[in-house]
Design a protein around this motif. Structure first.
Motif, mmCIF file in Angstrom:
data_model
loop_
_atom_site.group_PDB
_atom_site.id
_atom_site.type_symbol
_atom_site.label_atom_id
_atom_site.label_comp_id
_atom_site.label_asym_id
_atom_site.label_seq_id
_atom_site.Cartn_x
_atom_site.Cartn_y
_atom_site.Cartn_z
ATOM 1 N N GLN A 175 -0.458 -11.540 1.902
ATOM 2 C CA GLN A 175 -0.303 -10.149 1.498
ATOM 3 C C GLN A 175 0.915 -9.504 2.160
ATOM 4 O O GLN A 175 1.231 -9.786 3.315
ATOM 5 C CB GLN A 175 -1.547 -9.323 1.865
ATOM 6 N N GLY A 210 -5.944 0.868 3.714
ATOM 7 C CA GLY A 210 -7.056 1.360 2.905
ATOM 8 C C GLY A 210 -7.094 0.745 1.522
ATOM 9 O O GLY A 210 -6.760 -0.431 1.331
ATOM 10 N N ARG A 211 -7.487 1.571 0.565
ATOM 11 C CA ARG A 211 -7.666 1.083 -0.811
ATOM 12 C C ARG A 211 -6.313 0.796 -1.464
ATOM 13 O O ARG A 211 -5.356 1.548 -1.317
ATOM 14 C CB ARG A 211 -8.423 2.129 -1.631
ATOM 15 N N THR A 212 -6.253 -0.311 -2.213
ATOM 16 C CA THR A 212 -5.016 -0.695 -2.894
ATOM 17 C C THR A 212 -4.818 0.158 -4.140
ATOM 18 O O THR A 212 -5.695 0.252 -5.004
ATOM 19 C CB THR A 212 -5.052 -2.180 -3.295
ATOM 20 N N ILE A 213 -3.643 0.813 -4.225
ATOM 21 C CA ILE A 213 -3.298 1.626 -5.402
ATOM 22 C C ILE A 213 -2.638 0.779 -6.476
ATOM 23 O O ILE A 213 -2.925 0.905 -7.665
ATOM 24 C CB ILE A 213 -2.352 2.774 -4.992
ATOM 25 N N TRP A 214 -1.730 -0.073 -6.038
ATOM 26 C CA TRP A 214 -1.016 -0.957 -6.971
ATOM 27 C C TRP A 214 -0.686 -2.254 -6.258
ATOM 28 O O TRP A 214 -0.352 -2.249 -5.074
ATOM 29 C CB TRP A 214 0.279 -0.292 -7.445
ATOM 30 N N SER A 215 -0.772 -3.355 -6.970
ATOM 31 C CA SER A 215 -0.357 -4.633 -6.389
ATOM 32 C C SER A 215 0.014 -5.604 -7.501
ATOM 33 O O SER A 215 -0.417 -5.458 -8.648
ATOM 34 C CB SER A 215 -1.471 -5.233 -5.517
ATOM 35 N N LYS A 254 -0.872 0.754 -0.664
ATOM 36 C CA LYS A 254 -2.228 1.212 -0.388
ATOM 37 C C LYS A 254 -2.272 2.727 -0.227
ATOM 38 O O LYS A 254 -1.225 3.394 -0.148
ATOM 39 C CB LYS A 254 -2.789 0.508 0.848
ATOM 40 N N ALA A 255 -3.472 3.266 -0.169
ATOM 41 C CA ALA A 255 -3.675 4.709 -0.281
ATOM 42 C C ALA A 255 -3.245 5.504 0.945
ATOM 43 O O ALA A 255 -2.829 6.657 0.829
ATOM 44 C CB ALA A 255 -5.150 4.996 -0.596
#
Length: 427
Positions: free
Chosen positions: A38, A44-49, A60-61
């Motif tokens: 990675q 935190g939470r993945t927004i785009w990948s 991430k957020a």
């Protein structure tokens, strides 16, 4: 609108600096054959990948950092450690949980591509690669700014004549109080634009020398000035006034006072000037990072209504807000504001370099220190003909790393609250 634009632009610049930092780790890890699963900007939470090859790249957020995930950060437990009765202690469980989580990421086909298997100097380069990228970016921006735009340098030309005498502790006032005496400069007839040629019969070409001469003088002193095509001699009667000490602005001293301020011009620096300026800035940044713990009381005081110091620690929110303040400050040219924003971004990158080089986990400097200690230990073992002690087990330092992480999180939250309720302003 300009404030909002400045905040957004500077915030994006900070994110790009984080991405640039992690790129330094990624580049060296891949060069040495370490598997990187990675590459993330934020937490935190993945927004785009998006996955490219064996690595997932994403955003991430929570935009307060970033990371790359390399397999095999910790070596496996030694055979003699399996039978220890202390395996049930909280610290031992914490260590083993961290080791197990790392081991689960390693597939059989990637068993030879683990971080801990690389020689110490390679691991040091991988971990140094991130901070080094921040240093490179800071040096590049400062060099372009100093050599292409220059440094604001005071001259011996009068920029402003103060009308009345006030102690420095009085701060900035819009109008002089009725009972305030006129300054020696105003009484003697100094005007903006006058170029001071000589003071007390001695010629001066730099403001720094002239300023020291003024502070060391008292009584009537002849001052030769150029005003247009004329050369005049003015005779101010210098008095004592309370002013900040030149080498320590926090200390007030009684000095000779004239009551004028100089104009400043932009002076482009040569390579030697850039090196000297960068050395001073690096030294100052190291000092400020060392002072971070003792700034806690000031930050707490600022949150509850106390004064926020100009050099108070700031976070992503505070730095972005200053970027907005700079871009919206219409008393500077657009070019000057853009250069100031880039210089602020360079200063942040210089701070990231120094902070990440601290030799404590989980910072990059902690991993570098661990690899350096492993190298020293192995060399010493060869020197005294003892068996190779093997890789340094950083997993055993995880309780300390978790504690340091909690301290950093708490400090970051403290700075965040201070940046919101009592932000640092530069104008």
């Amino acid at each position: 609108m300009l404030v909002v634009v400045g905040i957004l632009v500077f915030f994006v610049g900070l994110l790009l600096s984080i991405a640039w930092h992690e790129l330094g780790h990624l580049m060296w890890a891949k060069l040495f054959g370490i598997k990187v699963t990675q590459y993330m900007v934020g937490f935190g939470r993945t927004i785009w990948s998006r996955k490219k090859g064996e690595t997932e790249y994403g955003i991430k957020a929570i935009p307060f950092g970033g990371y790359i995930r390399m397999i095999g950060m910790f070596p496996p437990k030694k055979d003699e450690e399996y039978g220890r009765t202390a395996a049930s202690t909280p610290f031992r469980l914490m260590i083993e949980d961290a080791r197990q989580a790392v081991a689960e990421e390693v597939r059989p086909e990637d068993a030879h591509r683990q971080f801990y298997q690389r020689s110490p100097w390679k691991r040091m380069l991988v971990m140094f690669g991130g901070p080094f990228m921040n240093l490179v970016l800071a040096v590049a921006i400062f060099t372009a700014s100093l050599m292409g735009f220059g440094v604001s340098t005071p001259t011996t030309t009068v920029g402003k004549v103060s009308e009345c005498v006030l102690p420095a502790s009085a701060g900035n006032v819009a109008q002089c109080p009725p009972d305030a005496p006129r300054t020696p400069a105003a009484e003697a007839g100094f005007q903006p634009g006058d170029r001071i040629v000589a003071f007390g019969g001695r010629p001066y070409s730099s403001w720094a020398e002239l300023q020291r001469a003024i502070r060391d003088s008292s009584g009537v002193v002849p001052v030769e000035v150029e005003r247009g095509d004329q050369r005049l001699t003015l005779t101010p009667n210098l008095i004592e006034n309370e002013m900040p000490k030149l080498d320590d602005a926090d200390e007030m001293v009684k000095v000779g006072f004239l009551g004028l301020s100089p104009t400043s011009v932009m002076v482009k620096q040569d390579l030697a000037g850039v090196v000297g300026t960068m050395g001073n800035m690096l030294s100052m940044t190291v000092q400020k990072v060392i002072e971070l713990p003792q700034r806690v009381p000031d930050l707490v005081s600022a949150i509850f209504g106390g004064e926020r110091e100009d050099d108070s620690p700031i976070g992503v929110v505070g730095a972005s807000r200053i970027g907005g303040e700079v871009l919206s400050y219409d008393q500077f040219s657009v070019e000057s504001r853009i250069v100031m924003m880039f210089n602020l971004l360079a200063g942040v990158n210089l701070s990231l370099f120094v902070l990440n080089m601290l030799p404590i986990l989980p910072l990059d400097g902690g991993h570098i220190a661990g690899a350096a200690w492993e190298s020293i230990r192995r060399r010493f073992a060869r020197l005294i003909r003892r068996p190779d002690p093997g890789p340094f087990d950083t997993a055993k330092l995880m309780p300390l790393a978790y504690g340091v992480s909690l301290v950093f999180i708490a400090y970051s939250l403290l700075v965040l609250v201070a940046d919101i309720v009592n932000p640092v302003t530069i104008f």
